[in-house]
Design a protein around this motif. Structure first.
Motif, mmCIF file in Angstrom:
data_model
loop_
_atom_site.group_PDB
_atom_site.id
_atom_site.type_symbol
_atom_site.label_atom_id
_atom_site.label_comp_id
_atom_site.label_asym_id
_atom_site.label_seq_id
_atom_site.Cartn_x
_atom_site.Cartn_y
_atom_site.Cartn_z
ATOM 1 N N ASP A 1 56.558 97.515 -16.903
ATOM 2 C CA ASP A 1 55.254 97.479 -17.572
ATOM 3 C C ASP A 1 55.267 98.201 -18.918
ATOM 4 O O ASP A 1 54.211 98.495 -19.482
ATOM 5 N N ILE A 2 56.460 98.494 -19.451
ATOM 6 C CA ILE A 2 56.579 99.167 -20.746
ATOM 7 C C ILE A 2 57.340 98.259 -21.701
ATOM 8 O O ILE A 2 58.468 97.844 -21.415
ATOM 9 N N GLY A 3 56.728 97.932 -22.834
ATOM 10 C CA GLY A 3 57.391 97.118 -23.839
ATOM 11 C C GLY A 3 58.222 97.969 -24.782
ATOM 12 O O GLY A 3 58.052 99.191 -24.870
ATOM 13 N N TRP A 4 59.120 97.318 -25.530
ATOM 14 C CA TRP A 4 60.025 98.060 -26.416
ATOM 15 C C TRP A 4 59.273 98.827 -27.492
ATOM 16 O O TRP A 4 59.669 99.947 -27.865
ATOM 17 N N LYS A 5 58.182 98.254 -27.992
ATOM 18 C CA LYS A 5 57.467 98.914 -29.084
ATOM 19 C C LYS A 5 56.771 100.179 -28.596
ATOM 20 O O LYS A 5 56.767 101.212 -29.282
ATOM 21 N N GLU A 6 56.180 100.113 -27.410
ATOM 22 C CA GLU A 6 55.583 101.321 -26.828
ATOM 23 C C GLU A 6 56.630 102.422 -26.692
ATOM 24 O O GLU A 6 56.379 103.591 -26.992
ATOM 25 N N PHE A 7 57.807 102.025 -26.226
ATOM 26 C CA PHE A 7 58.883 102.995 -26.032
ATOM 27 C C PHE A 7 59.319 103.577 -27.370
ATOM 28 O O PHE A 7 59.519 104.792 -27.487
ATOM 29 N N ASN A 8 59.444 102.744 -28.384
ATOM 30 C CA ASN A 8 59.871 103.221 -29.702
ATOM 31 C C ASN A 8 58.854 104.188 -30.297
ATOM 32 O O ASN A 8 59.211 105.200 -30.911
ATOM 33 N N TYR A 9 57.557 103.902 -30.105
ATOM 34 C CA TYR A 9 56.516 104.830 -30.559
ATOM 35 C C TYR A 9 56.705 106.201 -29.907
ATOM 36 O O TYR A 9 56.577 107.248 -30.563
ATOM 37 N N ALA A 10 56.998 106.205 -28.611
ATOM 38 C CA ALA A 10 57.166 107.470 -27.888
ATOM 39 C C ALA A 10 58.381 108.233 -28.403
ATOM 40 O O ALA A 10 58.337 109.459 -28.546
ATOM 41 N N VAL A 11 59.474 107.515 -28.684
ATOM 42 C CA VAL A 11 60.668 108.153 -29.237
ATOM 43 C C VAL A 11 60.330 108.851 -30.548
ATOM 44 O O VAL A 11 60.696 110.013 -30.783
ATOM 45 N N ALA A 12 59.632 108.137 -31.433
ATOM 46 C CA ALA A 12 59.282 108.703 -32.734
ATOM 47 C C ALA A 12 58.374 109.919 -32.587
ATOM 48 O O ALA A 12 58.529 110.912 -33.312
ATOM 49 N N ARG A 13 57.445 109.858 -31.654
ATOM 50 C CA ARG A 13 56.534 110.997 -31.486
ATOM 51 C C ARG A 13 57.285 112.238 -30.996
ATOM 52 O O ARG A 13 57.012 113.362 -31.433
ATOM 53 N N ILE A 14 58.247 112.048 -30.109
ATOM 54 C CA ILE A 14 59.042 113.188 -29.650
ATOM 55 C C ILE A 14 59.825 113.787 -30.809
ATOM 56 O O ILE A 14 59.893 115.016 -30.970
ATOM 57 N N MET A 15 60.404 112.940 -31.647
ATOM 58 C CA MET A 15 61.158 113.451 -32.798
ATOM 59 C C MET A 15 60.244 114.183 -33.767
ATOM 60 O O MET A 15 60.617 115.220 -34.327
ATOM 61 N N GLN A 16 59.043 113.669 -33.984
ATOM 62 C CA GLN A 16 58.094 114.338 -34.871
ATOM 63 C C GLN A 16 57.721 115.723 -34.334
ATOM 64 O O GLN A 16 57.657 116.701 -35.080
ATOM 65 N N ASP A 17 57.482 115.797 -33.038
ATOM 66 C CA ASP A 17 57.002 117.043 -32.445
ATOM 67 C C ASP A 17 58.085 118.103 -32.310
ATOM 68 O O ASP A 17 57.816 119.297 -32.478
ATOM 69 N N TYR A 18 59.300 117.681 -32.004
ATOM 70 C CA TYR A 18 60.318 118.659 -31.630
ATOM 71 C C TYR A 18 61.509 118.736 -32.582
ATOM 72 O O TYR A 18 62.319 119.658 -32.483
ATOM 73 N N CYS A 19 61.618 117.780 -33.523
ATOM 74 C CA CYS A 19 62.717 117.829 -34.491
ATOM 75 C C CYS A 19 62.196 117.423 -35.860
ATOM 76 O O CYS A 19 62.841 116.678 -36.601
ATOM 77 N N GLY A 20 61.008 117.915 -36.187
ATOM 78 C CA GLY A 20 60.393 117.614 -37.470
ATOM 79 C C GLY A 20 60.543 118.765 -38.441
ATOM 80 O O GLY A 20 61.625 119.326 -38.614
ATOM 81 N N ALA A 21 59.444 119.137 -39.060
ATOM 82 C CA ALA A 21 59.493 120.219 -40.046
ATOM 83 C C ALA A 21 59.701 121.579 -39.382
ATOM 84 O O ALA A 21 60.222 122.507 -40.005
ATOM 85 N N TYR A 22 59.284 121.719 -38.119
ATOM 86 C CA TYR A 22 59.411 122.992 -37.400
ATOM 87 C C TYR A 22 60.416 122.819 -36.270
ATOM 88 O O TYR A 22 60.268 121.942 -35.412
ATOM 89 N N LYS A 23 61.443 123.661 -36.269
ATOM 90 C CA LYS A 23 62.489 123.572 -35.234
ATOM 91 C C LYS A 23 62.909 124.961 -34.797
ATOM 92 O O LYS A 23 63.151 125.840 -35.633
ATOM 93 N N THR A 24 62.993 125.152 -33.499
ATOM 94 C CA THR A 24 63.573 126.365 -32.932
ATOM 95 C C THR A 24 64.443 125.944 -31.755
ATOM 96 O O THR A 24 64.399 124.787 -31.310
#
Length: 663
Positions: free
Chosen positions: A525-548
């Motif tokens: 029940d998950i399409g590729w685009k939904e999954f890609n959006y989630a990947v990008a959001r994780i990268m934004q939140d955890y490997c964006g401008a702020y990293k520890t």
């Protein structure tokens, strides 16, 4: 009739127009396999074919126009051996190294310097115009009257050429096919095959899936050349409905070459470099006022018609057009824009741009927005060279910008082109369309690529790399042609000296099961685009401008959770969606790799734009931090940025080229 027209006319969604054969195996035997059919891939194939090797090319799109350079080009960097140049290959390589404190690709820069002009001459034979053949710019300061070559950025040292490159990709694609390459278009690479199926072993082929038929391809090869691009658009800033026209990159680019190389155990460098995205919420490239790259020399005025003068990097203003195209420091030369020194470079090598203090002068009331390019202040010749030659041939500009603006009535002989209204204190006028002031701060771009030797061979025997994506900081369009040409030659030589090895059946079976899992998932029940959006959001939140360390580990855990939950629930309705699903899974794995690399760096490196917020110590010596995957763990080491001139290599650029070039 396209898809949209069909639906509007019939009221029906068309059936899938191709014969679907999910999992049907197609085996291809070849001497050299090229993964990625962009300009680097086409040139690698041509070069290998010229050496007598059989060649197969696996391209994600349609190779006639695919890749970062598929839309054309107006500048050709690296042709330093052209008859007018005052720059030598040694100067070119050493300047790139000096400009970045060593954080570039010194060996690739020298290879480009030695072979860039020959590569361009070969391109001319393929049908690309590289000279002012019709004498349109006769007498211009940009032209050499004897050769009819046109130059950009530095009219004294004459090493960067202006070319008529809108058709460059169809020309090299045609030559590649004429020479006999087997081209497998619209085929998504999924893995590298290694000797014995072992990580870190010799590369002996690859697998792929066709996005029209669903067929599974098994390529058996003696040598493989990776020529894919970087993940500039889908790893951090995936919002295709909003950003497709604002991106310089092809949204099909997924850095698949990076992912399959990472899984196979190849060493990478520079992947800790994560900077702002030119794929955000800005304007379409070159659709607004500009004063650099293609638009260098275009006059700028404010809302009251007051001219904003160009300036040298040290801030000195320039009051005549000719000096805009000269170095601001005696004894130096302008490297130019678009050469992929993405971590910034020293001012003495920089091209001129509009007044660097424009932000302060806006605040002081000296200038008032909006700003405009006023082409009427130029001579007719200079006006044509910018709005005609350059804009009409720059990638992604010929149709959406040049042809559209012209058809809508824009006339540079009497009209002005407006800059966006914005904060020019931080970025200056030159980057007005690119997006730093438009994109969310966590929308980033990942860089880095394969660590290669003087043969452009990676740490894995039989695996070579070329082009803008696989070779970190090695150049852009012209350099991609040149490194592709060089790597293809090297791969052909390797293939002539090594026999074919039969791939491991278990490795192929596991990969096939992985690739087709979404097809065999009726409850998904998950399409590729939904999954890609989630990947990008994780990268934004955890490997964006702020990293520890903590946030990076959280990001890795979140991404693995995503793969194990939503990833297992993915479904596809056709082979196109299957290929997109494979790409999205690959992006998640690449995102984990970027976060693991960031954890491996224990010191901040300003010259690589790498900073973790929990680290205060700064790397003061010039070291790469090569990393590779070994049994699921990231292994890192330190390597001098001058490794290409240290043991086991010779101490000079010239000696190494003569030893390894295979000319």
């Amino acid at each position: 009739m396209n898809w949209h027209e069909y639906v509007n006319e019939t009221g029906k969604v068309p059936q899938w127009p191709y014969q679907v054969s999910y999992g049907k195996e197609v085996v291809v035997n070849t001497d050299v396999l090229v993964i990625g059919g962009g300009v680097a891939g086409c040139r690698a194939a041509i070069s290998a074919l010229q050496k007598g090797a059989s060649v197969a090319v696996m391209d994600r799109g349609f190779s006639k126009r695919s890749g970062m350079g598929g839309a054309g080009v107006d500048h050709w960097h690296g042709a330093v051996r052209n008859p007018c140049s005052k720059v030598t290959p040694k100067m070119y390589s050493e300047a790139a190294m000096d400009a970045t404190d060593g954080y570039t690709n010194g060996l690739a820069r020298y290879i480009v310097g030695m072979e860039g002009w020959d590569t361009l001459l070969e391109t001319e034979k393929f049908g690309v115009q590289i000279r002012d053949e019709d004498d349109e710019f006769q007498g211009s300061m940009f032209r050499d009257e004897e050769t009819k070559l046109l130059f950009a950025y530095d009219i004294e040292n004459k090493h960067c050429l202006r070319i008529y490159g809108y058709n460059i990709k169809p020309c090299v694609d045609k030559e590649m096919r004429r020479l006999g390459a087997q081209v497998f278009d619209r085929t998504c690479a999924t893995s590298l095959l290694t000797e014995g199926g072992k990580q870190g072993a010799r590369v002996i082929g690859a697998t792929g899936v066709n996005d029209r038929t669903g067929e599974f391809y098994i390529f058996k090869a003696k040598a493989v050349v990776i020529c894919t691009a970087q993940a500039r658009s889908r790893l951090w800033s995936f919002a295709p409905e909003l950003t497709v026209s604002q991106s310089m990159a092809d949204l099909n680019n997924t850095a698949m070459g990076h992912t399959i190389g990472w899984r196979a155990g190849a060493e990478f460098v520079g992947m800790e470099m994560v900077t702002f995205a030119i794929t955000g919420m800005g304007y379409a490239p070159y659709s607004t006022g500009n004063d650099n790259n293609t638009y260098q020399g275009a006059p700028v005025v404010d809302k009251d018609g007051k001219e904003v003068y160009y300036s040298y990097p040290d801030g000195r203003l320039i009051y005549n057009e000719e000096d805009i195209f000269k170095s601001g420091e005696e004894g130096s030369f302008v490297i130019g824009h678009g050469i992929a020194l993405d971590n910034g470079y020293k001012p003495k090598y920089m091209a001129t741009v509009g007044d660097r203090d424009v932000g302060k002068k806006i605040t002081a009331g000296e200038y008032s927005q909006p700003f405009y390019n006023d082409f009427t202040l130029l001579s007719p010749t200079s006006r044509r060279i910018i709005f005609g030659l350059m804009l009409a041939h720059e990638g992604k500009c010929r149709v959406p910008i040049y042809q559209n603006l012209t058809s809508w009535g824009f006339d540079p002989d009497k009209d002005m082109l407006q800059y966006p209204v914005g904060d020019y204190g931080a970025m200056g006028l030159g980057g007005s369309w690119m997006g730093p002031s438009h994109s969310p701060p966590n929308w980033r771009s990942g860089y880095g690529g394969f660590l290669v030797d003087w043969r452009l061979q990676t740490s894995l025997p039989g695996l070579f790399a070329a082009g803008y994506g696989p070779l970190p900081n090695a150049g852009c369009h012209g350099e991609a042609h040149t490194t592709g040409r060089y790597a293809g030659r090297q791969a052909a030589v390797f293939a002539s000296k090594n026999s074919e090895i039969e791939p491991d059946a278990e490795q192929i079976a596991k990969e096939k099961a992985r690739v087709f899992a979404p097809v065999n998932n009726p409850g998904g029940d998950i399409g590729w685009k939904e999954f890609n959006y989630a990947v990008a959001r994780i990268m934004q939140d955890y490997c964006g401008a702020y990293k520890t360390e903590h946030t990076l580990n959280m990001g890795i855990r979140r991404m693995r959770d995503l793969l194990e939950t939503e990833g297992e629930r993915m479904y596809v309705s056709n082979p196109h969606e299957l290929a997109r699903a494979v790409e999205s899974i690959s992006l998640a794995e690449l995102g984990i790799a970027y976060m693991q690399v960031a954890l491996a760096r224990t010191k901040n490196v300003p010259r690589l734009s790498f900073a973790r917020n929990d680290i205060s110590e700064v790397e003061e010596t010039g070291n790469w931090n090569p990393v590779h995957l070994e049994d699921g763990k990231v292994v890192s080491r330190y390597l001098s940025v001058n490794f290409h001139l240290q043991e086991p290599y010779a101490p000079t650029l010239e000696e190494n080229y003569q030893r390894y070039a295979e000319v």
